[in-house]
Enzyme design. Structure first.
Site, PDB file in Angstrom:
ATOM      1  N   ASN A 163       0.835  -1.213   0.000  1.00  0.00           N
ATOM      2  CA  ASN A 163       0.000   0.000   0.000  1.00  0.00           C
ATOM      3  C   ASN A 163       0.865   1.257   0.000  1.00  0.00           C
ATOM      4  OD1 ASN A 163      -3.067  -0.482   0.170  1.00  0.00           O
ATOM      5  ND2 ASN A 163      -2.201  -2.051   1.514  1.00  0.00           N
ATOM      6  N   MET A 174       1.271  -2.738  12.296  1.00  0.00           N
ATOM      7  CA  MET A 174       0.703  -3.767  13.163  1.00  0.00           C
ATOM      8  C   MET A 174       0.716  -3.421  14.656  1.00  0.00           C
ATOM      9  SD  MET A 174      -0.510  -5.812  11.030  1.00  0.00           S
ATOM     10  CE  MET A 174      -0.984  -7.234  12.011  1.00  0.00           C
ATOM     11  N   ARG A 175       0.957  -2.176  14.975  1.00  0.00           N
ATOM     12  CA  ARG A 175       0.912  -1.754  16.387  1.00  0.00           C
ATOM     13  C   ARG A 175      -0.424  -1.080  16.665  1.00  0.00           C
ATOM     14  NH1 ARG A 175       4.220  -4.172  18.654  1.00  0.00           N
ATOM     15  NH2 ARG A 175       6.183  -4.420  17.566  1.00  0.00           N
ATOM     16  N   LEU A 210      -2.284   1.770  18.288  1.00  0.00           N
ATOM     17  CA  LEU A 210      -1.800   3.094  18.649  1.00  0.00           C
ATOM     18  C   LEU A 210      -2.375   3.516  19.994  1.00  0.00           C
ATOM     19  CD1 LEU A 210      -2.442   4.565  15.138  1.00  0.00           C
ATOM     20  CD2 LEU A 210      -0.218   3.969  16.093  1.00  0.00           C
ATOM     21  N   ASN A 216      -6.371   4.896   8.013  1.00  0.00           N
ATOM     22  CA  ASN A 216      -5.916   3.503   8.020  1.00  0.00           C
ATOM     23  C   ASN A 216      -6.633   2.754   6.910  1.00  0.00           C
ATOM     24  OD1 ASN A 216      -4.673   1.074   9.029  1.00  0.00           O
ATOM     25  ND2 ASN A 216      -6.637   0.529   9.964  1.00  0.00           N
ATOM     26  N   HIS A 230      -8.078  -1.078   6.108  1.00  0.00           N
ATOM     27  CA  HIS A 230      -8.399  -2.323   6.806  1.00  0.00           C
ATOM     28  C   HIS A 230      -9.010  -3.307   5.807  1.00  0.00           C
ATOM     29  CE1 HIS A 230      -9.425  -4.894  10.177  1.00  0.00           C
ATOM     30  NE2 HIS A 230     -10.601  -5.091   9.582  1.00  0.00           N
ATOM     31  N   GLU A 240     -10.872   3.725  19.392  1.00  0.00           N
ATOM     32  CA  GLU A 240     -11.334   2.341  19.341  1.00  0.00           C
ATOM     33  C   GLU A 240     -10.859   1.698  18.040  1.00  0.00           C
ATOM     34  OE1 GLU A 240     -15.487  -0.192  19.570  1.00  0.00           O
ATOM     35  OE2 GLU A 240     -15.548   1.966  19.819  1.00  0.00           O
ATOM     36  N   GLN A 270      -6.373  -6.954  -1.949  1.00  0.00           N
ATOM     37  CA  GLN A 270      -5.230  -6.025  -2.000  1.00  0.00           C
ATOM     38  C   GLN A 270      -5.240  -5.179  -3.269  1.00  0.00           C
ATOM     39  OE1 GLN A 270      -1.226  -6.869  -0.736  1.00  0.00           O
ATOM     40  NE2 GLN A 270      -2.073  -5.858   1.056  1.00  0.00           N
TER      41      GLN A 270
HETATM   42  C1  GRF Z   1      -3.244  -4.794   4.051  1.00  0.00           C
HETATM   43  O1  GRF Z   1      -4.025  -5.886   3.736  1.00  0.00           O
HETATM   44  C2  GRF Z   1      -4.015  -3.820   4.896  1.00  0.00           C
HETATM   45  O2  GRF Z   1      -5.386  -3.837   4.657  1.00  0.00           O
HETATM   46  C3  GRF Z   1      -3.740  -4.300   6.275  1.00  0.00           C
HETATM   47  O3  GRF Z   1      -2.433  -4.782   6.249  1.00  0.00           O
HETATM   48  C4  GRF Z   1      -2.088  -5.176   4.934  1.00  0.00           C
HETATM   49  C5  GRF Z   1      -0.829  -4.468   4.568  1.00  0.00           C
HETATM   50  O4  GRF Z   1      -0.289  -4.906   3.360  1.00  0.00           O
HETATM   51  N1  GRF Z   1      -3.964  -3.234   7.225  1.00  0.00           N
HETATM   52  P1  GRF Z   1       0.941  -4.147   2.715  1.00  0.00           P
HETATM   53  O5  GRF Z   1       2.057  -4.153   3.741  1.00  0.00           O
HETATM   54  O6  GRF Z   1       0.501  -2.767   2.367  1.00  0.00           O
HETATM   55  O7  GRF Z   1       1.300  -4.954   1.516  1.00  0.00           O
END
Ligand code: GRF
Length: 213
Positions: free
Chosen positions: A15, A90-91, A93, A107, A109, A143, A171
């Site tokens: 991303n 992956m943290r 916040l 973000n 998701h 949240e 993706q």
């Molecule tokens: C994505 O699927 C996003 O929705 C999630 O984590 C993944 C990150 O993928 N939050 P990348 O590192 O951008 O390839």
């Protein structure tokens, strides 16, 4: 003026790369001022450096979440960025971080929020037998995965589809909707106010992008 922004990653960074590409081809009137990874080994970090983007590793290393959040915030501010895109960060916040960046923090998701907050969304969708799935860009609130949605990518789950195939299709949608959302923010069309996402000054339901092809 082009919006300087930061991208926070923990993994592959696809991303982040989609956002960078969109700054290059004019879909986002902005530039990535800093990529922050909380993992030194994140593949996305190497990609960012390969593209010549400023990048920093800020690991947790036994720190509490608030102290880590302050370090990240300070690094972002120092870079000149006024907006943060979380992209596979992956943290969780801490509250002070979210308050500091409220309204300037998006973000992505991998689900059609409010469905399937949290992890393993593709697997849970398949286990539930849902016919639809997708991804959501939302403003971040304290949240987890609960902030107002801005745009969603939607697709039809295929019968018997493997988790990996579904994840790859989601993706591809992520790489379309995230640049769109950040582009709107950079153009001043998107804002956060009193818990709602405003588009051109008015609340509206999230835009929907359907999978094509
Ligand atoms: C994505 O699927 C996003 O929705 C999630 O984590 C993944 C990150 O993928 N939050 P990348 O590192 O951008 O390839």
């Amino acid at each position: 003026m082009a919006l300087p922004f930061a991208v926070l990653i923990s993994g592959r960074g696809s991303n982040m790369l989609a956002l960078e590409q969109a700054t290059r081809d004019g879909r986002i009137d902005g530039r990535i001022a800093l990529v922050v990874s909380d993992r030194a080994g994140a593949a996305g970090l190497a990609s960012a450096r390969g593209l010549g983007l400023p990048a920093a590793v800020i690991e947790l290393r036994g720190m509490d979440r608030a102290a880590h959040g302050r370090l990240v915030s300070d690094a972002v501010e120092k870079s000149g960025a006024g907006f943060i895109a979380l992209a596979g960060y992956m943290r969780i916040l801490d509250a002070a971080f979210v308050r500091r960046w409220q309204g300037r923090l998006l973000n992505i998701h991998p689900s059609l929020l409010p469905l399937y907050r949290g992890l393993h969304t593709h697997r849970r969708v398949l286990e539930s037998g849902d016919r639809q799935h997708g991804c959501t860009v939302h403003f971040v609130v304290e949240e987890l995965d609960a902030g107002p949605a801005v745009i969603q990518g939607r697709l039809a789950v295929r019968p018997g589809e493997a988790e990996s195939a579904l994840s790859a299709r989601v993706q591809r949608l992520e790489h379309i909707i995230y640049p769109q959302a950040v582009g709107w923010f950079a153009d001043g069309r998107l804002e956060y106010k009193d818990g709602a996402a405003l588009f051109d000054g008015r609340p509206r339901p999230p835009a929907i992008v359907e999978e094509t092809g």
